[in-house]
Design a protein around this motif. Sequence first.
Motif, PDB file in Angstrom:
ATOM      1  N   HIS A 116       0.818  -1.205   0.000  1.00 12.06           N
ATOM      2  CA  HIS A 116       0.000   0.000   0.000  1.00 12.06           C
ATOM      3  C   HIS A 116       0.857   1.262   0.000  1.00 12.06           C
ATOM      4  O   HIS A 116       0.337   2.357  -0.035  1.00 12.06           O
ATOM      5  CB  HIS A 116      -0.933  -0.005   1.216  1.00 12.06           C
ATOM      6  N   VAL A 121       2.571   4.336  -4.241  1.00 15.37           N
ATOM      7  CA  VAL A 121       1.493   5.274  -4.566  1.00 15.37           C
ATOM      8  C   VAL A 121       1.859   6.116  -5.776  1.00 15.37           C
ATOM      9  O   VAL A 121       2.915   6.739  -5.820  1.00 15.37           O
ATOM     10  CB  VAL A 121       1.198   6.203  -3.367  1.00 15.37           C
ATOM     11  N   ASP A 122       0.998   6.118  -6.769  1.00 17.60           N
ATOM     12  CA  ASP A 122       1.085   7.025  -7.900  1.00 17.60           C
ATOM     13  C   ASP A 122       0.194   8.208  -7.537  1.00 17.60           C
ATOM     14  O   ASP A 122      -1.036   8.117  -7.599  1.00 17.60           O
ATOM     15  CB  ASP A 122       0.592   6.310  -9.158  1.00 17.60           C
ATOM     16  N   PHE A 123       0.804   9.324  -7.135  1.00 17.95           N
ATOM     17  CA  PHE A 123       0.021  10.434  -6.604  1.00 17.95           C
ATOM     18  C   PHE A 123      -0.899  11.055  -7.652  1.00 17.95           C
ATOM     19  O   PHE A 123      -1.991  11.514  -7.333  1.00 17.95           O
ATOM     20  CB  PHE A 123       0.943  11.503  -6.002  1.00 17.95           C
ATOM     21  N   TYR A 140      -3.776   8.773  -7.758  1.00 18.32           N
ATOM     22  CA  TYR A 140      -4.524   8.903  -6.509  1.00 18.32           C
ATOM     23  C   TYR A 140      -5.443  10.125  -6.553  1.00 18.32           C
ATOM     24  O   TYR A 140      -6.630  10.043  -6.226  1.00 18.32           O
ATOM     25  CB  TYR A 140      -3.552   9.017  -5.339  1.00 18.32           C
ATOM     26  N   HIS A 141      -4.900  11.273  -6.985  1.00 14.46           N
ATOM     27  CA  HIS A 141      -5.706  12.491  -7.039  1.00 14.46           C
ATOM     28  C   HIS A 141      -6.802  12.370  -8.101  1.00 14.46           C
ATOM     29  O   HIS A 141      -7.899  12.909  -7.919  1.00 14.46           O
ATOM     30  CB  HIS A 141      -4.811  13.703  -7.320  1.00 14.46           C
ATOM     31  N   GLY A 194     -10.809   5.802 -11.640  1.00 17.62           N
ATOM     32  CA  GLY A 194     -10.664   7.246 -11.773  1.00 17.62           C
ATOM     33  C   GLY A 194     -11.580   7.827 -12.832  1.00 17.62           C
ATOM     34  O   GLY A 194     -11.309   8.886 -13.395  1.00 17.62           O
ATOM     35  N   HIS A 237     -12.024   2.707  -8.540  1.00 18.73           N
ATOM     36  CA  HIS A 237     -11.114   1.732  -9.138  1.00 18.73           C
ATOM     37  C   HIS A 237     -10.498   2.169 -10.459  1.00 18.73           C
ATOM     38  O   HIS A 237      -9.459   1.654 -10.849  1.00 18.73           O
ATOM     39  CB  HIS A 237     -11.847   0.401  -9.329  1.00 18.73           C
ATOM     40  N   PHE A 288      -6.779   0.875 -10.286  1.00 11.24           N
ATOM     41  CA  PHE A 288      -5.918   1.228  -9.146  1.00 11.24           C
ATOM     42  C   PHE A 288      -5.900   0.113  -8.128  1.00 11.24           C
ATOM     43  O   PHE A 288      -6.922  -0.497  -7.876  1.00 11.24           O
ATOM     44  CB  PHE A 288      -6.432   2.518  -8.486  1.00 11.24           C
ATOM     45  N   ARG A 327      -8.349   9.663  -8.848  1.00 15.20           N
ATOM     46  CA  ARG A 327      -9.388   8.822  -8.247  1.00 15.20           C
ATOM     47  C   ARG A 327     -10.224   9.622  -7.252  1.00 15.20           C
ATOM     48  O   ARG A 327     -11.460   9.496  -7.227  1.00 15.20           O
ATOM     49  CB  ARG A 327      -8.728   7.619  -7.557  1.00 15.20           C
ATOM     50  N   ILE A 328      -9.580  10.440  -6.424  1.00 16.69           N
ATOM     51  CA  ILE A 328     -10.301  11.258  -5.441  1.00 16.69           C
ATOM     52  C   ILE A 328     -11.203  12.265  -6.147  1.00 16.69           C
ATOM     53  O   ILE A 328     -12.366  12.460  -5.756  1.00 16.69           O
ATOM     54  CB  ILE A 328      -9.319  11.986  -4.503  1.00 16.69           C
TER      55      ILE A 328
END
Length: 273
Positions: free
Chosen positions: A115, A118-120, A123-124, A171, A169, A273, A126-127
């Motif tokens: 975990h 992380v591919d930031f 990640y962003h 983005g 999952h 992801f 996806r958020i």
Amino acid sequence: MTSIRPVFYVSDGTGITAETIGHSLLTQFSGFHFLTDRIAFVDDADKAREASARIRAAGEAHGVRPIVVNSCVDAGLSSVLAESGGLMLDVFAPFIEPLERELHAPRQPRVGQAHGIVDFEAYHRRINAMNYALTHDDGIAFDYAESDVILVGVSRAGKTPTCVYLALHYGIKAANYPLTDGDLESDRLPPRLKAWRRKLFGLTIDPERLHQIRQERRPDSRYAKLETCRREVQAAEAMFSLERIPTLSTTHTSIEEISSKVLSTLGLQREMF
């Protein structure tokens, strides 16, 4: 008679990986009512013992052996979990040995290591997609310019969970539009959707199943009546057919399968992801 079986997704992280894989496996079996529970962040011996006791108690309560889908990387924690007496399905076990042979290197299991990769940017993305799905859920907002897909269907056809899954999952910015009585009076697309035709994907459902779902939400209401469900589904399907909107029935289809079909049909390519 449907057989009840407790299922636990256990992980030293969030448990999303174990739950996703486990759910995909369970959908291959019918005639069972799976009582699922996710136990996350089992990253030390004390938490593993607590999880093991919880699993054992569920087995005793239902008189059957629990199923445990485990993504803990520490073999010691897995051994403690196995003391529960449950059927242990290790998510990583089938892949570790072949990878060790191919890479000519032994695994170096460390709790939480998986975990930490992380591919930031991902990640962003996806958020942001998750925020988009929440603000464009059930017709809350209609500014669809940034959307990747707009799911259309009657109420309780599976639009919201599919949008959330696509966001978390893949983005994907997924909005959903609920067809109302006013929309269903015509067999043409609602005016708000006409400009976004290429982004539309229709979800339908068997009226009997829709009736069951709505009964749980609003028992004995006009909204939940079988007659209402049949009328709405029939009108929605007629609209999709006339407007040539790609459509999928969610009646016996998992969220993973629905999402995959949406992505492939609309040509949306994103890494999971």
